[in-house]
Design a protein around this motif. Sequence first.
Motif, short mmCIF file in Angstrom:
data_model
loop_
_atom_site.label_atom_id
_atom_site.label_comp_id
_atom_site.label_asym_id
_atom_site.label_seq_id
_atom_site.Cartn_x
_atom_site.Cartn_y
_atom_site.Cartn_z
N ASP A 466 0.84 -1.20 0.00
CA ASP A 466 0.00 0.00 0.00
C ASP A 466 0.88 1.26 0.00
O ASP A 466 2.02 1.22 0.46
CB ASP A 466 -0.86 -0.02 1.28
N ASP A 467 0.33 2.35 -0.49
CA ASP A 467 1.00 3.65 -0.44
C ASP A 467 2.40 3.64 -1.03
O ASP A 467 3.31 4.30 -0.53
CB ASP A 467 1.08 4.18 1.01
N GLU A 523 -3.95 4.48 -6.97
CA GLU A 523 -4.90 4.91 -5.95
C GLU A 523 -5.14 6.41 -6.07
O GLU A 523 -4.26 7.14 -6.49
CB GLU A 523 -4.27 4.60 -4.60
CA CA Z 1 -3.19 3.65 0.16
#
Ligand code: CA
Length: 563
Positions: A466-467, A523
């Motif tokens: 993530d990220d 995202e």
């Molecule tokens: Ca994220």
Amino acid sequence: MPIKWVMKMIYNNVKARMADIISGKGSSLYYYWDINNNKWYVNSGNLKGLNLESQEYNPLEVLLKTGQLTDKNSKLVYERYYNRILKGIKEGVLDDRLSVTIRIPTGKKYDRIYIFAAYFHKDEEGKIDEIAGTGREFTDTEVMDNDILSQFTTDMNPRCYTERLGRMMDANPYDNFAFIQFDVECFKMINDKYGTSVGDEILLYIKEMLAIFCNNDMAWIRLTADVFMIVMKYKDRQEVECFVDTLNTNLSNYGDIEYKLVFGINYVRPENRIKQLRKLGDGAAIARQSIKGNAVKNVSVYNEEMRDVIENRKDLDWQLKKALENEEFVLYLQPKYEITTKKIIGAEALARWNHPIKGITTPNEFIPILEENGLIVNLDKFIWNEACRTIKRWMSEGKKVYPISVNVSRVYLNDKKIVEYMKNIVKEYDIPIKYLELEITETADTKETTDVIKAFKESGFTMLMDDFGSGYSSLNMLKTTPFDVLKIDRHFLNEFMESERGKKIINHTISMSRDIGLKMVAEGVENEEQANFLKECGCLVAQGYYYSKPMSLEQFERMKEEQ
Ligand code: CA
Ligand code: C2E
Ligand code: CA
């Protein structure tokens, strides 16, 4: 009797014993150090077990160099005691004396205790020109007394301490006082990592160092396990800042073990004094707590607004506990789209708090707090269960099933039990493992977390980083940890899309990831331009407000039916 006199008496006493010292007799250790001529006089003393025979050397050095101080704690305490004397000689010291007790554990009920003291004599200019020192071993009775006494002086009974503070403040009605509190950040982690006996050693060490660094006008106490307080008189704040700085440099490591100390200071001027001394200490505690977890700051000064912030924070803490018990959290889903077809192909599970008064609340208001108080694991488990239940229902209703990715906080990611838990719920709900995907934020990657991620992967879970692009360790983590999918961070996307150079970086990141066999999800896609750009770069999946915001399960299911 004023302290100066006592000191003078001892000093005279030592001088009077010069004959003994020079002839090497006497039952205690006495030394006399003529700074200007750098000459030492020392009697052999009767320091059982320490064998301080040498006349030629500075006895303080002998102890250090001959390695007679075998206990690590004593050695460190003594070393800094000696360094402080040297520093005093070089720079001039504030006080006229310095003393330290050194304990050497015997493995029996009582430690062996030595006390060393140095008394400074200064010339007219205030420079130290002579040092007279004593040292001796505590007698058995003294050791026992000390054991009893130490319960009052170091882990002092708070009532005795408050009384002492009261006397101190009454005697100086027109002076400023600083209430200083400090604690060891993440002390629990030190206990976990090195064992509680090392944790105990560190605390004992801090206590002994405080005895060196606090003079008689400073009252100090250990409040709880790793929280200490010092109250001192001050003329200007710089004096206090210097003192805190000294403590910080000298107490923040124990041998090779480094840790962070967090200080809170409450400056109290005579006109602001109140009867309840506890409240003044609370100010220091509040200041200290206000910078918990702050990466850059470790000293904070109390002001009135802080009290409100802490009160609110405590309140929220309590509310969140209740919210977990009352199941006030709900599962929201944000769809993931295939860019080319604009069709839903999956979803991310995001938590929302359905607050009884405020209504739906977003994670930035509660996740950081739950991560800090350790309750995040309860929320995460709840969301995982909800996700599994939803998948199971879609299956049994014969509907189209999409994989749901859930967030796994890095707070508990160093413990393999979480892998077992996750495997179990998948088994219990009886769903194919491919439908539950795991999102883990990139983080400073330690061996423990890498191992846990590997274990997840080996159990068959699809792992999403993530990220990606938001932190420093992204690339490193790619190398060491087996992920299947990268989620490009929305800030990374937004910022880098602004320049040609940035766009190139995104483009290359995507092709590099494809090269090593990773899939990509972008995202925070907010407009068509971004979507088109991503498509050109070869990123196939996107999630973001351009397509749809996170929504309740009902809304998601309605949308799913329509497509
Ligand atoms: Ca994220
Ligand atoms: P995240 O995992 O990076 O989740 C994506 C966040 O970006 C979500 O915020 C989502 O609403 C937001 N977002 C999605 N598309 C866009 C967009 O186009 N523009 C903008 N500005 N934002 C977009 P949300 O739901 O507020 O969640 C914030 C963070 O809270 C999440 O970031 C995640 O780190 C954490 N979180 C949420 N739910 C959970 C949970 O159940 N467990 C754990 N451990 N963390 C969670
Ligand atoms: Ca996420």
